[in-house]
Every structure is written in C-alpha cells, then in structure tokens.
Design a protein around this motif. Sequence first.
Motif, PDB file in Angstrom:
ATOM      1  N   ASP A   1      22.192  35.323  38.831  1.00  0.00           N
ATOM      2  CA  ASP A   1      20.978  36.132  38.950  1.00  0.00           C
ATOM      3  C   ASP A   1      20.479  36.576  37.576  1.00  0.00           C
ATOM      4  O   ASP A   1      19.277  36.573  37.295  1.00  0.00           O
ATOM      5  CB  ASP A   1      21.234  37.356  39.828  1.00  0.00           C
ATOM      6  CG  ASP A   1      21.479  37.008  41.280  1.00  0.00           C
ATOM      7  OD1 ASP A   1      21.040  35.907  41.705  1.00  0.00           O
ATOM      8  OD2 ASP A   1      22.098  37.820  41.992  1.00  0.00           O
ATOM      9  N   SER A   2      21.394  36.969  36.721  1.00  0.00           N
ATOM     10  CA  SER A   2      21.028  37.409  35.369  1.00  0.00           C
ATOM     11  C   SER A   2      20.404  36.271  34.577  1.00  0.00           C
ATOM     12  O   SER A   2      19.400  36.462  33.873  1.00  0.00           O
ATOM     13  CB  SER A   2      22.253  37.933  34.631  1.00  0.00           C
ATOM     14  OG  SER A   2      22.799  39.030  35.302  1.00  0.00           O
ATOM     15  N   LEU A   3      20.980  35.093  34.683  1.00  0.00           N
ATOM     16  CA  LEU A   3      20.426  33.940  33.964  1.00  0.00           C
ATOM     17  C   LEU A   3      19.046  33.567  34.508  1.00  0.00           C
ATOM     18  O   LEU A   3      18.135  33.241  33.732  1.00  0.00           O
ATOM     19  CB  LEU A   3      21.375  32.743  34.056  1.00  0.00           C
ATOM     20  CG  LEU A   3      22.666  32.849  33.261  1.00  0.00           C
ATOM     21  CD1 LEU A   3      23.572  31.661  33.557  1.00  0.00           C
ATOM     22  CD2 LEU A   3      22.369  32.949  31.784  1.00  0.00           C
ATOM     23  N   LEU A   4      18.904  33.634  35.812  1.00  0.00           N
ATOM     24  CA  LEU A   4      17.615  33.318  36.425  1.00  0.00           C
ATOM     25  C   LEU A   4      16.534  34.312  35.983  1.00  0.00           C
ATOM     26  O   LEU A   4      15.420  33.909  35.629  1.00  0.00           O
ATOM     27  CB  LEU A   4      17.744  33.304  37.944  1.00  0.00           C
ATOM     28  CG  LEU A   4      16.486  32.937  38.721  1.00  0.00           C
ATOM     29  CD1 LEU A   4      16.054  31.517  38.386  1.00  0.00           C
ATOM     30  CD2 LEU A   4      16.723  33.089  40.210  1.00  0.00           C
TER      31      LEU A   4
END
Length: 59
Positions: A5-8
């Motif tokens: 989620d953080s990378l997205l």
Amino acid sequence: MSLTDSLLLTLLNAAACLALPKLLSIVMDAKEKITKSSQSAVRSLESNSEIPGLVDAAR
C-alpha cells in the motif's frame, strides 16, 4: 498499512506530482491564447471605428 500500500501510494503521488504541473501549464496556455485573441479582436474593432472618424474630419 502494508508495504504494498505504501509503495502504491508513493507511486501515485509521484505520478500526480509529475502530471499536475504539465496539465496546469496546458490549461494556462489555453487561457492565455483566448485572452490574447480577444484583446486583438477588441483592438481591431477599436482601430476600425477610428478610421471613419479620421476620414470624416478630413472632408
């Protein structure tokens, strides 16, 4: 929040930061062209209205 989620969100934020200035410049250029064309139309109308006055004054 997971790592995925953080990378997205990071990729989405980076894409927005790169795309938004380009979109804003396109919109501002379009507005500027409209403003310039309307100003030149007003100037041409003003100059056309002055010519008959000069011709009438010369008679």
